[in-house]
Design an enzyme around this catalytic site. Sequence first.
Site, PDB file in Angstrom:
ATOM      1  N   SER A 115      -3.222   2.637   6.924  1.00 45.27           N
ATOM      2  CA  SER A 115      -3.493   1.243   7.284  1.00 45.27           C
ATOM      3  C   SER A 115      -4.980   1.108   7.595  1.00 45.27           C
ATOM      4  CB  SER A 115      -2.715   0.848   8.535  1.00 45.27           C
ATOM      5  OG  SER A 115      -1.343   1.046   8.352  1.00 45.27           O
ATOM      6  N   ARG A 146     -10.764 -21.211 -11.217  1.00 44.12           N
ATOM      7  CA  ARG A 146     -11.038 -19.804 -11.533  1.00 44.12           C
ATOM      8  C   ARG A 146     -11.952 -19.647 -12.748  1.00 44.12           C
ATOM      9  NH1 ARG A 146      -9.524 -16.004  -7.624  1.00 44.12           N
ATOM     10  NH2 ARG A 146      -7.675 -16.755  -6.585  1.00 44.12           N
ATOM     11  N   VAL A 195       0.829  -1.207   0.000  1.00 42.30           N
ATOM     12  CA  VAL A 195       0.000   0.000   0.000  1.00 42.30           C
ATOM     13  C   VAL A 195       0.866   1.260   0.000  1.00 42.30           C
ATOM     14  CG1 VAL A 195      -1.643   1.348   1.374  1.00 42.30           C
ATOM     15  CG2 VAL A 195      -2.002  -1.099   1.057  1.00 42.30           C
ATOM     16  N   PHE A 239      -8.224   2.269  -1.152  1.00 39.65           N
ATOM     17  CA  PHE A 239      -9.148   1.357  -1.837  1.00 39.65           C
ATOM     18  C   PHE A 239      -8.503   0.658  -3.030  1.00 39.65           C
ATOM     19  CE2 PHE A 239     -12.053   4.413   0.253  1.00 39.65           C
ATOM     20  CZ  PHE A 239     -12.782   3.513   1.019  1.00 39.65           C
ATOM     21  N   CYS A 283      -6.625  -8.218   2.905  1.00 43.39           N
ATOM     22  CA  CYS A 283      -7.643  -7.328   3.482  1.00 43.39           C
ATOM     23  C   CYS A 283      -8.985  -7.965   3.805  1.00 43.39           C
ATOM     24  CB  CYS A 283      -7.866  -6.140   2.560  1.00 43.39           C
ATOM     25  SG  CYS A 283      -6.560  -4.923   2.718  1.00 43.39           S
ATOM     26  N   PHE A 284      -9.555  -8.724   2.873  1.00 39.74           N
ATOM     27  CA  PHE A 284     -10.959  -9.117   3.037  1.00 39.74           C
ATOM     28  C   PHE A 284     -11.230  -9.820   4.367  1.00 39.74           C
ATOM     29  CE2 PHE A 284     -12.534  -9.152  -1.653  1.00 39.74           C
ATOM     30  CZ  PHE A 284     -12.464  -7.774  -1.651  1.00 39.74           C
ATOM     31  N   PHE A 324     -18.647  -5.740   1.923  1.00 42.49           N
ATOM     32  CA  PHE A 324     -19.631  -5.860   0.833  1.00 42.49           C
ATOM     33  C   PHE A 324     -19.025  -6.585  -0.379  1.00 42.49           C
ATOM     34  CE2 PHE A 324     -23.650  -3.240   1.106  1.00 42.49           C
ATOM     35  CZ  PHE A 324     -23.642  -3.134   2.484  1.00 42.49           C
ATOM     36  N   ALA A 348     -16.818  -1.397   2.886  1.00 49.76           N
ATOM     37  CA  ALA A 348     -16.590  -1.616   1.446  1.00 49.76           C
ATOM     38  C   ALA A 348     -16.021  -3.014   1.235  1.00 49.76           C
ATOM     39  CB  ALA A 348     -15.629  -0.556   0.900  1.00 49.76           C
TER      40      ALA A 348
HETATM   41  C1  UDX Z   1      -0.717  -2.625   5.235  1.00 50.89           C
HETATM   42  C2  UDX Z   1      -1.854  -3.233   6.052  1.00 50.89           C
HETATM   43  O1  UDX Z   1      -1.726  -4.629   6.015  1.00 50.89           O
HETATM   44  C3  UDX Z   1      -3.202  -2.856   5.528  1.00 50.89           C
HETATM   45  O2  UDX Z   1      -4.184  -3.170   6.480  1.00 50.89           O
HETATM   46  C4  UDX Z   1      -3.306  -1.416   5.300  1.00 50.89           C
HETATM   47  O3  UDX Z   1      -4.501  -1.135   4.636  1.00 50.89           O
HETATM   48  C5  UDX Z   1      -2.116  -0.838   4.593  1.00 50.89           C
HETATM   49  O4  UDX Z   1      -0.901  -1.271   5.170  1.00 50.89           O
HETATM   50  P1  UDX Z   1       0.529  -3.528   3.105  1.00 50.89           P
HETATM   51  O5  UDX Z   1       1.191  -2.301   2.624  1.00 50.89           O
HETATM   52  O6  UDX Z   1       0.030  -4.472   2.073  1.00 50.89           O
HETATM   53  O7  UDX Z   1      -0.759  -3.197   3.938  1.00 50.89           O
HETATM   54  O8  UDX Z   1       1.430  -4.249   4.209  1.00 50.89           O
HETATM   55  P2  UDX Z   1       2.943  -4.706   4.107  1.00 50.89           P
HETATM   56  O9  UDX Z   1       3.281  -5.002   2.692  1.00 50.89           O
HETATM   57  O10 UDX Z   1       3.113  -5.724   5.157  1.00 50.89           O
HETATM   58  O11 UDX Z   1       3.759  -3.389   4.499  1.00 50.89           O
HETATM   59  C6  UDX Z   1       3.875  -2.858   5.766  1.00 50.89           C
HETATM   60  C7  UDX Z   1       5.296  -2.349   5.963  1.00 50.89           C
HETATM   61  O12 UDX Z   1       5.396  -1.637   7.189  1.00 50.89           O
HETATM   62  C8  UDX Z   1       6.356  -3.437   6.008  1.00 50.89           C
HETATM   63  O13 UDX Z   1       7.308  -3.231   4.984  1.00 50.89           O
HETATM   64  C9  UDX Z   1       6.990  -3.290   7.400  1.00 50.89           C
HETATM   65  O14 UDX Z   1       8.374  -3.547   7.427  1.00 50.89           O
HETATM   66  C10 UDX Z   1       6.684  -1.846   7.716  1.00 50.89           C
HETATM   67  N1  UDX Z   1       6.709  -1.542   9.166  1.00 50.89           N
HETATM   68  C11 UDX Z   1       5.986  -2.290  10.025  1.00 50.89           C
HETATM   69  C12 UDX Z   1       7.478  -0.486   9.622  1.00 50.89           C
HETATM   70  O15 UDX Z   1       8.159   0.183   8.865  1.00 50.89           O
HETATM   71  N2  UDX Z   1       7.466  -0.197  10.972  1.00 50.89           N
HETATM   72  C13 UDX Z   1       6.766  -0.952  11.856  1.00 50.89           C
HETATM   73  O16 UDX Z   1       6.776  -0.661  13.051  1.00 50.89           O
HETATM   74  C14 UDX Z   1       5.996  -2.026  11.365  1.00 50.89           C
HETATM   75  C1  UDX Z   2      -9.370  -5.487  -1.888  1.00 49.91           C
HETATM   76  C2  UDX Z   2     -10.336  -4.357  -2.297  1.00 49.91           C
HETATM   77  O1  UDX Z   2     -10.850  -4.616  -3.615  1.00 49.91           O
HETATM   78  C3  UDX Z   2      -9.629  -3.023  -2.243  1.00 49.91           C
HETATM   79  O2  UDX Z   2     -10.526  -1.972  -2.553  1.00 49.91           O
HETATM   80  C4  UDX Z   2      -9.050  -2.833  -0.859  1.00 49.91           C
HETATM   81  O3  UDX Z   2      -8.355  -1.634  -0.763  1.00 49.91           O
HETATM   82  C5  UDX Z   2      -8.144  -3.980  -0.486  1.00 49.91           C
HETATM   83  O4  UDX Z   2      -8.838  -5.218  -0.609  1.00 49.91           O
HETATM   84  P1  UDX Z   2      -7.396  -6.807  -3.107  1.00 49.91           P
HETATM   85  O5  UDX Z   2      -7.473  -7.724  -1.927  1.00 49.91           O
HETATM   86  O6  UDX Z   2      -6.075  -6.270  -3.513  1.00 49.91           O
HETATM   87  O7  UDX Z   2      -8.336  -5.542  -2.856  1.00 49.91           O
HETATM   88  O8  UDX Z   2      -8.000  -7.571  -4.390  1.00 49.91           O
HETATM   89  P2  UDX Z   2      -9.465  -7.865  -4.942  1.00 49.91           P
HETATM   90  O9  UDX Z   2      -9.447  -7.568  -6.383  1.00 49.91           O
HETATM   91  O10 UDX Z   2     -10.519  -7.208  -4.150  1.00 49.91           O
HETATM   92  O11 UDX Z   2      -9.578  -9.453  -4.803  1.00 49.91           O
HETATM   93  C6  UDX Z   2      -9.663 -10.101  -3.551  1.00 49.91           C
HETATM   94  C7  UDX Z   2      -9.878 -11.591  -3.732  1.00 49.91           C
HETATM   95  O12 UDX Z   2     -11.171 -11.859  -4.247  1.00 49.91           O
HETATM   96  C8  UDX Z   2      -8.903 -12.247  -4.707  1.00 49.91           C
HETATM   97  O13 UDX Z   2      -8.482 -13.486  -4.177  1.00 49.91           O
HETATM   98  C9  UDX Z   2      -9.722 -12.443  -5.953  1.00 49.91           C
HETATM   99  O14 UDX Z   2      -9.266 -13.492  -6.745  1.00 49.91           O
HETATM  100  C10 UDX Z   2     -11.090 -12.731  -5.357  1.00 49.91           C
HETATM  101  N1  UDX Z   2     -12.211 -12.431  -6.262  1.00 49.91           N
HETATM  102  C11 UDX Z   2     -12.417 -11.157  -6.705  1.00 49.91           C
HETATM  103  C12 UDX Z   2     -13.090 -13.451  -6.632  1.00 49.91           C
HETATM  104  O15 UDX Z   2     -12.918 -14.600  -6.233  1.00 49.91           O
HETATM  105  N2  UDX Z   2     -14.134 -13.153  -7.453  1.00 49.91           N
HETATM  106  C13 UDX Z   2     -14.383 -11.886  -7.900  1.00 49.91           C
HETATM  107  O16 UDX Z   2     -15.376 -11.685  -8.625  1.00 49.91           O
HETATM  108  C14 UDX Z   2     -13.492 -10.855  -7.513  1.00 49.91           C
END
Ligand code: UDX
Ligand code: UDX
Length: 460
Positions: free
Chosen positions: A126, A440, A11, A157, A272-273, A222, A219
Amino acid sequence: MKICCVGAGYVGGPTMAMIAYKCPGIEVRVVDVDSDRIAAWNSETLPVFEPGLDDVVLKARGRNLFFSTDVDGAIRDSEIIFVSVNTPTKTYGMGANRAADLRFVEACARRIAEVAQDPKIVVEKSTLPVRTAESISRILHGTNSRNGFQILSNPEFLAEGTAIKNLEDPDRVLIGGESSDAEGKEAVEKLVSIYAQWIPRDRILTTNTWSSELSKLTANAFLAQRISSINSISAVCEATGADVDEVAYAIGKDSRIGPKFLQASVGFGGSCFKKDILNLVYLCDYFGLPEVAQYWEQVVRMNDWQKRRFSERIVKVLFNTVADKKLAILGFSFKKDTNDTRESPAIDICRALLEEKAGLSIYDPRVTKEQIKAGLSPVKGVSESTAQDDHRIQVASDPYQAADGAHALVVLTEWDEFVRLDYDRIYQSMKRPAFAFDGRNILNQSELRQIGFESYAIGR
Ligand code: UDX
Ligand code: UDX
């Protein structure tokens, strides 16, 4: 203006890269405690695979986008601090397996309080439980009463695999803050003005902080619910002879329902989900709303059942045993176009097949061998048997190698390249009868049958 982001993950990295790319006048620093990850962000091979990301990073890196491990320095110099550290589901103590583990967020807030020498705007990126902004605010003000802090909620999102598109042209940007006082209003406006440099104003929504936090959870709940709904119907289709893709198409044509997120699958995954729904469930229980909690928890249960159902079907079809049979697994990431495997349905399905003593030959175009092995390594209390099963897990460097001598093909991720494989060639190299399980619904079933496969898909 100088801004920074703590957390250079899936993210924080792409989001900040896009801001830097779109706003050349803003200096953007992305910091992380993980020095390997930062080194990767500064290298040719970024730690996150995301179509279009390399381009955006290359354009801004070194110009106004910087990656480093200097967390304190970035906090000190920045007017706005985004917090994008991970918030996994707690695995211990109170609320285990449900509540979010907020220790990284709290540690980050304490660091900001300690280091800040002037007023800061702290932005929650986050996904957090509702009312976390309030806790962050109390930590900041309690630890550092010298400075003013404004806390904003700005949930992300973006979906992985389409992150760049989502960041460049989002349906909406949501900013939650306390607009009732002048400072709060000013902070919200400041963040709005960043996004407004490339996003039309009418797509930048502002709400109170709690609405913003709850909107993110809602979101995702849903979206996941739609998948669990169609997956529940896939089981009915298999029982009745209906075709779930036809049903999804037919209902999606109703403009009130719409066509998106109706793709039946082996189940949803991703970071996330599940986490966000469990957060919502925990919150509802906490506030004495058990009926609401159970309602949403069922979305996760349906997903677990869908994964289980798929692996059970494989075993059943393969004459009730997969022991010592080679199964070719195509795809390991939780969806196509990402190297992310967090909560990937492939993990649970492979584990279930390993429990049945199958041999797996796994191919994924973007997930490394180490990542696959780590994903399947035994988790305490989950499966002791997979530890001895390590020799049963092979990682193939191409799909043909994975399928060579296999009893069955199992598609777990919808990578485009799987649609275009030479299935004739694959069939020739497999054991007879040759089975195909498309988790799939991306393969042409009648073509596979013509070749000679005994072929299965979801909801057909
Ligand atoms: C994270 C959360 O999982 C998600 O819920 C939120 O919406 C966005 O942030 P993501 O970016 O996918 O999502 O997580 P991740 O790829 O694990 O990255 C988090 C980073 O934070 C890691 O690189 C970790 O090293 C870093 N981190 C963690 C710090 O720099 N300091 C800390 O104290 C803990
Ligand atoms: C999700 C939300 O879409 C995003 O807005 C939020 O910020 C983070 O969580 P992400 O988890 O990156 O994003 O991917 P997404 O495209 O939502 O897919 C999630 C899972 O659902 C995947 O495993 C995908 O394969 C599955 N999926 C998606 C289905 O099985 N069927 C579908 O029709 C759509």
